[in-house]
Structure formats: C-alpha cells, structure tokens
Design a protein around this motif. Structure first.
Motif, mmCIF file in Angstrom:
data_model
loop_
_atom_site.group_PDB
_atom_site.id
_atom_site.type_symbol
_atom_site.label_atom_id
_atom_site.label_comp_id
_atom_site.label_asym_id
_atom_site.label_seq_id
_atom_site.Cartn_x
_atom_site.Cartn_y
_atom_site.Cartn_z
ATOM 1 N N GLN A 1 10.037 10.479 8.802
ATOM 2 C CA GLN A 1 9.734 9.296 9.596
ATOM 3 C C GLN A 1 8.454 8.612 9.121
ATOM 4 O OE1 GLN A 1 9.075 9.677 13.822
ATOM 5 N NE2 GLN A 1 9.380 7.490 14.146
ATOM 6 N N GLY A 2 7.552 9.345 8.490
ATOM 7 C CA GLY A 2 6.357 8.726 7.914
ATOM 8 C C GLY A 2 6.724 7.699 6.859
ATOM 9 N N GLY A 3 7.784 7.965 6.100
ATOM 10 C CA GLY A 3 8.277 7.002 5.124
ATOM 11 C C GLY A 3 8.872 5.781 5.793
ATOM 12 N N LEU A 4 9.682 6.003 6.830
ATOM 13 C CA LEU A 4 10.273 4.886 7.570
ATOM 14 C C LEU A 4 9.199 4.026 8.224
ATOM 15 C CD1 LEU A 4 13.247 6.705 9.336
ATOM 16 C CD2 LEU A 4 13.389 5.065 7.468
ATOM 17 N N ALA A 5 8.231 4.674 8.847
ATOM 18 C CA ALA A 5 7.162 3.936 9.525
ATOM 19 C C ALA A 5 6.303 3.172 8.518
ATOM 20 C CB ALA A 5 6.305 4.894 10.346
ATOM 21 N N SER A 6 6.107 3.718 7.329
ATOM 22 C CA SER A 6 5.328 3.032 6.295
ATOM 23 C C SER A 6 6.042 1.783 5.798
ATOM 24 C CB SER A 6 5.062 3.974 5.123
ATOM 25 O OG SER A 6 4.308 5.087 5.552
ATOM 26 N N VAL A 7 7.359 1.874 5.626
ATOM 27 C CA VAL A 7 8.141 0.697 5.233
ATOM 28 C C VAL A 7 8.091 -0.343 6.344
ATOM 29 C CG1 VAL A 7 10.474 -0.138 4.721
ATOM 30 C CG2 VAL A 7 9.624 1.948 3.633
ATOM 31 N N HIS A 8 8.199 0.100 7.584
ATOM 32 C CA HIS A 8 8.099 -0.802 8.735
ATOM 33 C C HIS A 8 6.732 -1.494 8.744
ATOM 34 C CE1 HIS A 8 9.286 -2.074 12.831
ATOM 35 N NE2 HIS A 8 7.992 -1.985 13.090
ATOM 36 N N LEU A 9 5.681 -0.738 8.490
ATOM 37 C CA LEU A 9 4.327 -1.287 8.444
ATOM 38 C C LEU A 9 4.223 -2.383 7.381
ATOM 39 C CD1 LEU A 9 1.371 -0.906 9.496
ATOM 40 C CD2 LEU A 9 1.069 0.732 7.635
ATOM 41 N N LEU A 10 4.767 -2.133 6.213
ATOM 42 C CA LEU A 10 4.726 -3.103 5.130
ATOM 43 C C LEU A 10 5.521 -4.365 5.476
ATOM 44 C CD1 LEU A 10 3.942 -3.882 2.219
ATOM 45 C CD2 LEU A 10 5.993 -2.692 1.458
ATOM 46 N N ASN A 11 6.654 -4.195 6.117
ATOM 47 C CA ASN A 11 7.525 -5.329 6.402
ATOM 48 C C ASN A 11 7.102 -6.182 7.588
ATOM 49 O OD1 ASN A 11 9.415 -5.056 4.301
ATOM 50 N ND2 ASN A 11 10.416 -3.391 5.392
ATOM 51 N N TYR B 1 3.775 -5.988 9.409
ATOM 52 C CA TYR B 1 2.355 -6.147 9.727
ATOM 53 C C TYR B 1 1.553 -6.461 8.473
ATOM 54 C CZ TYR B 1 3.658 -4.149 14.183
ATOM 55 O OH TYR B 1 4.256 -3.924 15.396
ATOM 56 N N TRP B 2 0.472 -7.211 8.644
ATOM 57 C CA TRP B 2 -0.457 -7.496 7.559
ATOM 58 C C TRP B 2 -1.452 -6.350 7.497
ATOM 59 C CZ3 TRP B 2 -0.698 -10.664 3.562
ATOM 60 C CH2 TRP B 2 -1.900 -10.769 2.887
ATOM 61 N N THR B 3 -1.503 -5.620 6.387
ATOM 62 C CA THR B 3 -2.374 -4.449 6.256
ATOM 63 C C THR B 3 -2.960 -4.394 4.851
ATOM 64 O OG1 THR B 3 -0.632 -2.986 5.437
ATOM 65 C CG2 THR B 3 -0.868 -3.150 7.836
ATOM 66 N N GLY B 4 -3.664 -3.323 4.554
ATOM 67 C CA GLY B 4 -4.208 -3.099 3.222
ATOM 68 C C GLY B 4 -3.146 -2.961 2.148
ATOM 69 N N LEU B 5 -1.900 -2.699 2.544
ATOM 70 C CA LEU B 5 -0.803 -2.663 1.572
ATOM 71 C C LEU B 5 -0.550 -4.049 0.988
ATOM 72 C CD1 LEU B 5 1.743 -0.450 3.533
ATOM 73 C CD2 LEU B 5 0.647 0.150 1.371
ATOM 74 N N ASP B 6 -0.758 -5.083 1.786
ATOM 75 C CA ASP B 6 -0.447 -6.445 1.354
ATOM 76 C C ASP B 6 -1.355 -6.934 0.239
ATOM 77 O OD1 ASP B 6 1.771 -7.471 3.127
ATOM 78 O OD2 ASP B 6 0.379 -6.581 4.572
ATOM 79 N N SER B 7 -2.600 -6.478 0.193
ATOM 80 C CA SER B 7 -3.482 -6.930 -0.882
ATOM 81 C C SER B 7 -3.048 -6.368 -2.226
ATOM 82 C CB SER B 7 -4.933 -6.559 -0.583
ATOM 83 O OG SER B 7 -5.084 -5.167 -0.541
#
Length: 90
Positions: free
Chosen positions: A54-64, A66-72
C-alpha cells in the motif's frame, strides 16, 4: 499495515540520504495514507519514493493528486528534472 519491520532499513548504506517511514497497524485508505506520507516528507524538498504494497499505491496517489517534492523532479524546469526516478513500487 501488514508488517512492523521496514525491510529497507536492513541496508541503509545502499541508499543516499535515506528517510524511512513506517506506519504499522494503521488501516487507512490510499488518500489518508498519501497525506501521512506528505506530512512526513514536507521538510525534505525534492525526493524520490520507494514503496511496498500500500505504500506504493499511496505514493502513486500522492504523485497524481498532490503537489509535493516529487513534482520538482518531474517538472521540465525543476532543478533536478530527469535526474532521478520518482517512484519505485514493489
């Protein structure tokens, strides 16, 4: 939810500046879990995520959603664009 041990912590020397998130026993939907991850990483600036189950699923959800440090890292104008893998889900 399914474990109280973070397998990635067995070899922290394999990672560059690792931060480990573990939330054992929680029964959360992907959105709530993604927000917990976002709270945990908000102080770190650009980052990548390795997630299991679920950590993988939640990480993909976060990327899709929410605006986070992944976006930079994914932005074509970001300081680290194209230099790292954003997510690795296992």
């Amino acid at each position: 939810y399914c474990t109280t041990v973070n397998a990635f912590m067995d070899s922290p020397e394999d990672w560059t500046n690792p931060k480990f998130f573990l939330n054992p026993g929680a029964n959360l939907g992907n959105d709530a879990f993604a927000l917990k991850i976002a709270d945990f990483v908000q102080e770190f600036g650009p980052y990548s995520v390795v997630g299991h189950s679920q950590g993988g699923l939640a990480s993909v959800h976060l990327l899709n959603f929410y605006w986070t440090g992944l976006d930079s890292l994914r932005s074509p104008n970001g300081p680290n664009s194209g230099s790292r893998r954003l997510l690795q889900t296992i």
